[in-house]
Motif scaffolding. Structure first.
Motif, PDB file in Angstrom:
ATOM      1  N   UNK A   1      20.159  10.021   3.151  1.00 58.99           N
ATOM      2  CA  UNK A   1      18.709   9.800   3.184  1.00 58.99           C
ATOM      3  C   UNK A   1      18.319   8.552   3.970  1.00 58.99           C
ATOM      4  N   UNK A   2      19.242   7.568   4.067  1.00 58.05           N
ATOM      5  CA  UNK A   2      18.909   6.345   4.805  1.00 58.05           C
ATOM      6  C   UNK A   2      19.028   6.625   6.301  1.00 58.05           C
ATOM      7  N   UNK A   3      17.901   6.656   6.994  1.00 57.85           N
ATOM      8  CA  UNK A   3      17.951   6.923   8.437  1.00 57.85           C
ATOM      9  C   UNK A   3      18.246   5.612   9.162  1.00 57.85           C
ATOM     10  N   UNK A   4      19.318   5.559   9.970  1.00 57.00           N
ATOM     11  CA  UNK A   4      19.615   4.311  10.700  1.00 57.00           C
ATOM     12  C   UNK A   4      18.762   4.178  11.964  1.00 57.00           C
ATOM     13  N   UNK A   5      18.871   3.025  12.621  1.00 54.09           N
ATOM     14  CA  UNK A   5      18.194   2.828  13.904  1.00 54.09           C
ATOM     15  C   UNK A   5      18.804   3.785  14.927  1.00 54.09           C
ATOM     16  N   UNK A   6      17.974   4.257  15.844  1.00 46.16           N
ATOM     17  CA  UNK A   6      18.484   5.099  16.922  1.00 46.16           C
ATOM     18  C   UNK A   6      18.327   6.583  16.662  1.00 46.16           C
ATOM     19  N   UNK A   7      17.992   6.972  15.436  1.00 51.80           N
ATOM     20  CA  UNK A   7      17.815   8.395  15.133  1.00 51.80           C
ATOM     21  C   UNK A   7      16.379   8.845  15.454  1.00 51.80           C
ATOM     22  N   UNK A   8      15.432   7.931  15.206  1.00 51.11           N
ATOM     23  CA  UNK A   8      14.026   8.278  15.419  1.00 51.11           C
ATOM     24  C   UNK A   8      13.494   7.569  16.661  1.00 51.11           C
ATOM     25  N   UNK A   9      12.685   8.267  17.412  1.00 49.81           N
ATOM     26  CA  UNK A   9      12.093   7.682  18.617  1.00 49.81           C
ATOM     27  C   UNK A   9      10.912   6.782  18.273  1.00 49.81           C
ATOM     28  N   UNK A  10      10.431   5.999  19.274  1.00 53.67           N
ATOM     29  CA  UNK A  10       9.337   5.045  19.006  1.00 53.67           C
ATOM     30  C   UNK A  10       8.066   5.686  18.476  1.00 53.67           C
ATOM     31  N   UNK A  11       7.726   6.896  18.934  1.00 55.53           N
ATOM     32  CA  UNK A  11       6.474   7.519  18.460  1.00 55.53           C
ATOM     33  C   UNK A  11       6.543   7.681  16.937  1.00 55.53           C
ATOM     34  N   UNK A  12       7.668   8.211  16.461  1.00 54.02           N
ATOM     35  CA  UNK A  12       7.802   8.477  15.024  1.00 54.02           C
ATOM     36  C   UNK A  12       7.862   7.190  14.226  1.00 54.02           C
ATOM     37  N   UNK A  13       8.738   6.233  14.655  1.00 53.26           N
ATOM     38  CA  UNK A  13       8.881   5.058  13.791  1.00 53.26           C
ATOM     39  C   UNK A  13       7.633   4.171  13.792  1.00 53.26           C
ATOM     40  N   UNK A  14       6.894   4.158  14.912  1.00 54.22           N
ATOM     41  CA  UNK A  14       5.656   3.370  14.930  1.00 54.22           C
ATOM     42  C   UNK A  14       4.617   4.026  14.012  1.00 54.22           C
ATOM     43  N   UNK A  15       4.515   5.357  14.094  1.00 51.82           N
ATOM     44  CA  UNK A  15       3.559   6.078  13.224  1.00 51.82           C
ATOM     45  C   UNK A  15       3.913   5.854  11.750  1.00 51.82           C
ATOM     46  N   UNK A  16       5.208   5.877  11.425  1.00 48.85           N
ATOM     47  CA  UNK A  16       5.615   5.694  10.024  1.00 48.85           C
ATOM     48  C   UNK A  16       5.264   4.289   9.522  1.00 48.85           C
ATOM     49  N   UNK A  17       5.400   3.288  10.403  1.00 52.08           N
ATOM     50  CA  UNK A  17       4.984   1.923  10.018  1.00 52.08           C
ATOM     51  C   UNK A  17       3.468   1.880   9.803  1.00 52.08           C
ATOM     52  N   UNK A  18       2.731   2.553  10.697  1.00 60.42           N
ATOM     53  CA  UNK A  18       1.261   2.553  10.570  1.00 60.42           C
ATOM     54  C   UNK A  18       0.844   3.212   9.252  1.00 60.42           C
ATOM     55  N   UNK A  19       1.575   4.259   8.856  1.00 62.94           N
ATOM     56  CA  UNK A  19       1.262   4.927   7.576  1.00 62.94           C
ATOM     57  C   UNK A  19       1.612   4.004   6.408  1.00 62.94           C
ATOM     58  N   UNK A  20       2.746   3.316   6.519  1.00 59.42           N
ATOM     59  CA  UNK A  20       3.259   2.546   5.378  1.00 59.42           C
ATOM     60  C   UNK A  20       2.508   1.242   5.127  1.00 59.42           C
ATOM     61  N   UNK A  21       2.008   0.579   6.158  1.00 60.39           N
ATOM     62  CA  UNK A  21       1.388  -0.750   5.956  1.00 60.39           C
ATOM     63  C   UNK A  21       0.237  -0.701   4.935  1.00 60.39           C
ATOM     64  N   UNK A  22      -0.749   0.233   5.081  1.00 59.70           N
ATOM     65  CA  UNK A  22      -1.796   0.272   4.039  1.00 59.70           C
ATOM     66  C   UNK A  22      -1.251   0.662   2.661  1.00 59.70           C
ATOM     67  N   UNK A  23      -0.205   1.482   2.622  1.00 65.67           N
ATOM     68  CA  UNK A  23       0.377   1.876   1.322  1.00 65.67           C
ATOM     69  C   UNK A  23       0.991   0.648   0.648  1.00 65.67           C
ATOM     70  N   UNK A  24       1.706  -0.179   1.415  1.00 68.07           N
ATOM     71  CA  UNK A  24       2.304  -1.395   0.846  1.00 68.07           C
ATOM     72  C   UNK A  24       1.211  -2.339   0.322  1.00 68.07           C
ATOM     73  N   UNK A  25       0.142  -2.488   1.120  1.00 69.97           N
ATOM     74  CA  UNK A  25      -0.934  -3.403   0.714  1.00 69.97           C
ATOM     75  C   UNK A  25      -1.593  -2.890  -0.567  1.00 69.97           C
TER      76      UNK A  25
END
Lengths: 244, 321
Positions: A1-25
């Motif tokens: 389940x732990x996805x390492x660096x290099x598996x996901x491209x920038x579009x996906x990992x940037x979108x996932x950060x954008x989704x997660x930041x408001x959830x963390x806050x």
């Protein structure tokens, strides 16, 4: 389940950060409201538990063993928003200190294990258990289904994130740059492995641990007081009058 | 007078003081590790890894001497750049750069390479392996493995044209493995050369809320306490195990230990909170910031940011072309 660096491209990992930041806050704000000054030690201990739960090996048929993620259990006991924080903290330690899971994929990992498992697990448990007593068998079964479904859905989401890479990130000639397999491979691979194997371990651990806590210390279970208060009108509890 | 404990006698094998054969325990008969041994060795590996990290953190090397905030920012930018890079040559250069950084940080290169290549890339290698074959990625043949010829049949079933390793598949697999290895190498360099407490505190530079930073720091310390507890559970079980119980009972035992650990951890949280309150904690936690960057930190930081940004720009140029 732990996805390492290099598996996901920038579009996906940037979108996932954008989704997660408001959830963390929002998770921080929500937990702060009901924990107040207790929040730091309480969350720290729960996060340490989330980390060490993966060290428990569970025997499975065939002479082998597997381990659980435990996010569904944490969500049932502490509530889904606290589970978001504790799982994220545990994942950050795994990522920064032990190199388990990538820095770029951290947002995606937190979404899969820290949001999908707790919320799917918690609401499944809540829906199935209804207003039954805390020690009822239905609640134990609900915890098992919550563990199984939470991990299986999260595996499906992780499979989806990896499977869309060839369509999103490829060269002009169509050669994939990140995870090279499409959804037709990643989804069944993740879902079959988890539904038939890892999720069963998760279900088992969630159910047994929940049964143990409900029997020995139900007061720590999230919503317990609220549920007890709602049933107080019909039944008095002589052992614990302040709850009823 | 009679002896008070005449019935208690020391067995002969204990008096001899030497062992003639290995203790015939259940575990020794099984070559495969059972769940108890796996858990115990997992906990010991965790402690061992933490000790190894501690050893390298104390070295007086290049990365250890850098300001943790600069180091964290630099490594994040570099990993971001590497994760966007498409060129195999550039990825190889970046991997070599990580080895050079490890060398100047006084990290044993054999240990560093082994640690990186032994786990994640091997796993990534298994995942990526099928891509090199024409079945998954059609392309120009590099090595022909099976060539049954056109129109070959195995009974009633028609055989495919052949099984080959393709150039396109090899390039994709190499790029994938190199990217994973390089990213993991830089991430490992970060935690092998930075004390965890300062690493967590340096997250404040990126405006990570205080509650997360403090929770992280406290959580990391208590992981060791709970890991020791898990080790003791399994040790106690192992010392009592003559014959394994039915699987369902073993599973029940593990589940109950997990439940017990959760109760214990939350109770510990309550006690820690009371101890904090008695020392004046009112919910407003303070972080003692003692970071001090010098000229060398700024130079290293600027160099790393330029390198990372260059990689990102380079990757965008290659997309356009």
């Amino acid at each position: 389940m732990h996805i390492p660096d290099g598996y996901l491209g920038p579009i996906t990992f940037i979108v996932m950060y954008i989704i997660m930041i408001p959830i963390w806050i929002y998770a921080g704000y929500k937990v702060q409201n009901y924990l107040r000054s207790r929040q730091i030690p309480y969350l720290a201990m729960a996060a340490a538990f989330t980390f060490v739960i993966m060290m428990f090996n569970v025997p499975i048929p065939g002479g082998s063993s597997g381990h659980a993620v435990g996010s569904a259990l944490v969500a049932i006991i502490l509530g889904p928003w606290a589970a978001v924080i504790t799982t994220s903290v545990a994942l950050l330690i795994q990522c920064l200190v032990f190199g388990d899971g990538g820095i770029t994929a951290f947002g995606a990992n937190c979404f899969n294990m820290g949001v999908v498992i707790p919320f799917v697990g918690y609401y499944t448990y809540k829906y199935i258990s209804g207003k039954t007593p805390i020690t009822s068998n239905l609640r134990i079964a609900a915890a098992a289904v919550a563990g199984w479904l939470g991990l299986s859905v999260a595996a499906g989401v992780a499979g989806f994130e990896m499977g869309i890479q060839p369509a999103l990130e490829h060269t002009a000639a169509g050669v994939p740059l990140y995870m090279p397999y499409g959804l037709n491979i990643t989804l069944p691979a993740m879902l079959i492995a988890h539904c038939c194997f890892f999720s069963i371990v998760e279900a088992l651990v969630t159910a047994v641990a929940f049964a143990y806590i409900a029997r020995s210390d139900p007061a720590i279970i999230f919503d317990y007081k609220k549920e007890e208060a709602s049933t107080a009108g019909t039944k008095k509890n002589p052992e614990n009058p302040q709850v009823s | 007078m009679t002896e008070p404990h005449t019935c208690m006698q020391i067995p002969a094998w204990m008096k001899s003081g030497e062992t003639t054969e290995e203790c015939p325990s259940y575990d020794n008969k099984r070559r495969k590790k059972n769940f108890i041994q796996k858990s115990i060795s997992g906990v010991f590996r965790f402690f061992d890894e933490s000790l190894q990290n501690e050893k390298y953190i104390r070295q007086k090397g290049f990365l250890q001497s850098l300001d943790p905030r600069v180091k964290l920012l630099s490594i994040i930018v570099i990993i971001l750049g590497v994760s966007m890079t498409r060129s195999i040559e550039v990825l190889l250069l970046m991997y070599i750069l990580s080895l050079i950084a490890a060398y100047f940080s006084k990290i044993d290169l054999f240990f560093f390479i082994k640690r990186i290549w032994l786990f994640i890339p091997v796993f990534a290698g298994i995942i990526i392996l099928p891509v090199i074959f024409n079945v998954f990625m059609p392309g120009d043949a590099a090595i022909v493995l099976i060539s049954p010829g056109q129109g070959a049949h195995l009974g009633p079933a028609a055989l495919p044209g052949g099984l080959t390793i393709t150039w396109q598949g090899l390039i994709t697999a190499t790029r994938f493995i190199l990217r994973v290895v390089t990213c993991v190498s830089f991430a490992v360099l970060l935690f092998l050369t930075t004390r965890h407490s300062v690493l967590f505190k340096s997250l404040r530079t990126f405006h990570v809320p205080k509650i997360y930073v403090l929770t992280l720091d406290m959580c990391y310390r208590y992981i060791f306490l709970f890991s020791g507890m898990i080790r003791d559970f399994y040790m106690a079980k192992k010392s009592r195990t003559l014959k394994p119980l039915p699987m369902i009972k073993e599973q029940k035992w593990v589940g109950e230990r997990i439940g017990h650990t959760l109760i214990k951890s939350l109770k510990t949280g309550e006690m820690v909170h009371m101890a904090m309150v008695s020392r004046g904690f009112n919910g407003d936690a303070k972080i003692m910031d003692t970071f001090c960057a010098n000229r060398r930190d700024y130079i290293s930081g600027v160099f790393s940011v330029i390198l990372g940004v260059s990689l990102i720009i380079f990757s965008q140029i290659t997309i356009i072309h």
